[in-house]
Motif scaffolding. Structure first.
Motif, PDB file in Angstrom:
ATOM      1  N   THR A 123      11.437 -11.993   1.772  1.00  0.00           N
ATOM      2  CA  THR A 123      11.563 -11.550   3.162  1.00  0.00           C
ATOM      3  C   THR A 123      10.418 -10.514   3.374  1.00  0.00           C
ATOM      4  O   THR A 123      10.185  -9.460   2.560  1.00  0.00           O
ATOM      5  CB  THR A 123      12.884 -10.899   3.289  1.00  0.00           C
ATOM      6  N   LEU A 124       9.637 -10.402   4.594  1.00  0.00           N
ATOM      7  CA  LEU A 124       8.843  -9.576   4.569  1.00  0.00           C
ATOM      8  C   LEU A 124       9.535  -8.585   5.660  1.00  0.00           C
ATOM      9  O   LEU A 124       9.907  -8.740   6.687  1.00  0.00           O
ATOM     10  CB  LEU A 124       7.532 -10.394   5.386  1.00  0.00           C
ATOM     11  N   HIS A 125       9.072  -7.268   5.558  1.00  0.00           N
ATOM     12  CA  HIS A 125       9.540  -6.103   6.336  1.00  0.00           C
ATOM     13  C   HIS A 125       8.203  -5.323   6.762  1.00  0.00           C
ATOM     14  O   HIS A 125       7.558  -4.534   5.967  1.00  0.00           O
ATOM     15  CB  HIS A 125      10.663  -5.089   5.424  1.00  0.00           C
ATOM     16  N   PHE A 126       7.699  -5.480   8.099  1.00  0.00           N
ATOM     17  CA  PHE A 126       6.391  -4.992   8.287  1.00  0.00           C
ATOM     18  C   PHE A 126       6.763  -3.772   9.463  1.00  0.00           C
ATOM     19  O   PHE A 126       7.687  -3.832  10.325  1.00  0.00           O
ATOM     20  CB  PHE A 126       5.555  -5.891   9.048  1.00  0.00           C
ATOM     21  N   GLY A 176      -0.734  -1.316  14.100  1.00  0.00           N
ATOM     22  CA  GLY A 176      -0.859  -2.553  15.214  1.00  0.00           C
ATOM     23  C   GLY A 176      -0.870  -3.739  14.643  1.00  0.00           C
ATOM     24  O   GLY A 176      -1.384  -4.765  15.758  1.00  0.00           O
ATOM     25  N   LEU A 177      -0.772  -4.034  13.359  1.00  0.00           N
ATOM     26  CA  LEU A 177      -0.996  -5.242  12.923  1.00  0.00           C
ATOM     27  C   LEU A 177       0.310  -5.897  12.260  1.00  0.00           C
ATOM     28  O   LEU A 177       0.335  -6.842  11.701  1.00  0.00           O
ATOM     29  CB  LEU A 177      -1.782  -5.199  11.348  1.00  0.00           C
ATOM     30  N   GLY A 178       1.438  -5.333  12.984  1.00  0.00           N
ATOM     31  CA  GLY A 178       2.791  -5.935  12.334  1.00  0.00           C
ATOM     32  C   GLY A 178       3.090  -7.396  12.590  1.00  0.00           C
ATOM     33  O   GLY A 178       3.158  -8.118  11.707  1.00  0.00           O
ATOM     34  N   GLY A 232       0.787  -1.263   0.197  1.00  0.00           N
ATOM     35  CA  GLY A 232      -0.046   0.039   0.198  1.00  0.00           C
ATOM     36  C   GLY A 232       0.873   1.100  -0.065  1.00  0.00           C
ATOM     37  O   GLY A 232       1.861   1.402   0.661  1.00  0.00           O
ATOM     38  N   CYS A 233       0.412   2.337  -0.746  1.00  0.00           N
ATOM     39  CA  CYS A 233       1.251   3.360  -0.977  1.00  0.00           C
ATOM     40  C   CYS A 233       0.389   4.670  -0.233  1.00  0.00           C
ATOM     41  O   CYS A 233      -0.637   4.732  -0.259  1.00  0.00           O
ATOM     42  CB  CYS A 233       1.273   3.780  -2.414  1.00  0.00           C
ATOM     43  N   ASP A 245       6.677  -3.015   3.894  1.00  0.00           N
ATOM     44  CA  ASP A 245       5.251  -2.454   4.338  1.00  0.00           C
ATOM     45  C   ASP A 245       5.546  -1.153   4.783  1.00  0.00           C
ATOM     46  O   ASP A 245       5.585  -0.836   5.965  1.00  0.00           O
ATOM     47  CB  ASP A 245       4.400  -3.079   5.328  1.00  0.00           C
ATOM     48  N   THR A 246       6.082   0.040   3.895  1.00  0.00           N
ATOM     49  CA  THR A 246       6.773   1.099   4.368  1.00  0.00           C
ATOM     50  C   THR A 246       6.079   1.899   5.320  1.00  0.00           C
ATOM     51  O   THR A 246       6.814   2.656   6.181  1.00  0.00           O
ATOM     52  CB  THR A 246       7.167   1.947   2.981  1.00  0.00           C
ATOM     53  N   THR A 247       4.770   2.282   5.251  1.00  0.00           N
ATOM     54  CA  THR A 247       3.948   3.046   6.246  1.00  0.00           C
ATOM     55  C   THR A 247       3.005   2.065   7.047  1.00  0.00           C
ATOM     56  O   THR A 247       1.881   2.582   7.473  1.00  0.00           O
ATOM     57  CB  THR A 247       3.226   4.202   5.405  1.00  0.00           C
ATOM     58  N   GLY A 248       3.118   0.778   6.946  1.00  0.00           N
ATOM     59  CA  GLY A 248       2.106   0.089   7.846  1.00  0.00           C
ATOM     60  C   GLY A 248       0.706  -0.027   7.328  1.00  0.00           C
ATOM     61  O   GLY A 248      -0.184  -0.077   8.058  1.00  0.00           O
TER      62      GLY A 248
END
Length: 310
Positions: A203-206, A211-213, A145-146, A176-179
Motif C-alpha cells: 500500500t502506498l501512502h504519499f 507537488g508530486l503526490g 527518504g528521511c 512517504d512521511t515528508t513528501g
C-alpha cells in the motif's frame, strides 16, 4: 497497463487531523467517518492509540472507534506499542497498524527507540492483534527518504519488510512521511520490494509536500500496485517530522482514478461533501483541488463569465 480496481484507505481523521492544534469534537469526527462510509470507502484508518499527551487531537481514540465500528467499513487504528494495542482491542478496532521507520534518526525522533527495538514492539502488537482475532498490517515510515538522513536505500526498506513478513505480516504500507518521494524513488523502492517479496501486498501512502503526490501514484499504478492511502481535503502531516505537510487528497485521487477508468467504488460527490465539512471544521482552506474546481464535466454558463472587452 493499470490495475482495473484499487483500494483507497481514508486517513483523514488520523493522519489528517493529528497536527491540528484546535481539538475537533468527537461527534464531528464520527460524522466525518460516517460520511466516508456513505461515500463508499470500505477501509478507514480512524485514529491512533498514542499517548494523549503526545497527540492531544487523538485523545478520543477509544470513543471514536467504538462509535464507528460495525457500520460497513473496516475501522483500523494505528498503535505504537503493546499498551496501545490493548486499548485498541478493548475499543473494538477491526484492524491494528503498527509502524516502523526506515531510518534510525526518524525512529528515534518519532518512536524514541532504535529500529531494532521498534521491531520488537511491532511483534508484540502483532501478537496482541492475532490473539484478539483482529487483522494486522504494518507500515514503514520515511520509506522514500528521511528528512534527517536523506535518501533511504531500497535494500534497507526490503530488509525491514522481510523481518515484518517473518512476523506474519502480509500487507505493508510504504509511507512517504515528508513528501520526499519522486517517481524514481517509487520505482527503485517498490521495484526492489516487489522483486524480493512478491508475496507481500504493498500500500502506498504519499504526501503532496513537493507537488508530486499524484505523479507518484501514477508510478505506483504502472508497477501494478492497487492500494493507496489518502486524506480528505489533503489534510495532514506528521507532527514529529520536519517539513511534513498534507497527504494526497482523497477526492482528487478518486477523480484521477475515474479519469483513468479505474474502479474505486467511491462516490466523488460524497467525498467532496465530507471534505467541505472538514474544511469548515478546521477553519481554513484545504489544499485539495477538486473541492474548489469540481470535475471537468462541470460546465459554466457563458453569461456568467466576465467578457474580455474594453
Amino acid at each position: 497497463m493499470y490495475p482495473k480496481t484499487i483500494e483507497i484507505t481514508e486517513v483523514g481523521t488520523r493522519d489528517g487531523l493529528q497536527s491540528e492544534s484546535r481539538f475537533i469534537p468527537t461527534d464531528q469526527k464520527i460524522k466525518f467517518i460516517k460520511g466516508f462510509i456513505s461515500a463508499g470507502l470500505r477501509r478507514i484508518e480512524a485514529t491512533s492509540f498514542v499517548s494523549p499527551r503526545a497527540v492531544p487531537q487523538l485523545a478520543d481514540a477509544a470513543g471514536l472507534v467504538s462509535a464507528t465500528r460495525g457500520q460497513g467499513a473496516k475501522i483500523a487504528a494505528l498503535v505504537p506499542n503493546a499498551k496501545g494495542a490493548a486499548r485498541a482491542l478493548e475499543a473494538g478496532a477491526d484492524e491494528m497498524v503498527a509502524f516502523i521507520s526506515a531510518s534510525e534518526s526518524h525512529s528515534r525522533t518519532n518512536l524514541n527507540m532504535p529500529i531494532a527495538d521498534a521491531l520488537k514492539a511491532v511483534e508484540q502488537v502483532a501478537q496482541i492483534a492475532d490473539g484478539g482475532g483482529r487483522t494486522f498490517r504494518s507500515a514503514i515510515a520515511v520509506a522514500f527518504g528521511c528528512p534527517f538522513e536523506g535518501d533511504v536505500e531500497p535494500a534497507a526498506v526490503s530488509a525491514i519488510a522481510g523481518t515484518l513478513k517473518g512476523m506474519g505480516v502480509r500487507t505493508i504500507t510504504l509511507g512517504d512521511t515528508t513528501g520526499m518521494a519522486s517517481p524514481r524513488h517509487v520505482e527503485n523502492v517498490c521495484g526492489r520490494l516487489l522483486e524480493d517479496h512478491p508475496d507481500l501486498r504493498l500500500t502506498l501512502h504519499f504526501h503532496n509536500t513537493r507537488g508530486l503526490g499524484l505523479v507518484n501514484v501514477m508510478t505506483g499504478l504502472k508497477l501494478g500496485i492497487d492500494s493507496y492511502e489518502s486524506a480528505s481535503g489533503g489534510l495532514g502531516g506528521c507532527p514529529f517530522a520536519a517539513g511534513a505537510t498534507g497527504n494526497i487528497c482523497t477526492e482528487d485521487l478518486v477523480y484521477l482514478m475515474a479519469e483513468l477508468g479505474i474502479e474505486t467504488g467511491i462516490d466523488f460527490d460524497g467525498v467532496v461533501a465530507v471534505a467541505k465539512e472538514m474544511e469548515r471544521a478546521v477553519g481554513r482552506e484545504l489544499p485539495g483541488q477538486l473541492i474548489r474546481s469540481g470535475p471537468r464535466s462541470k460546465l459554466h454558463s457563458i453569461e456568467a463569465v466576465r467578457r474580455a472587452v474594453g
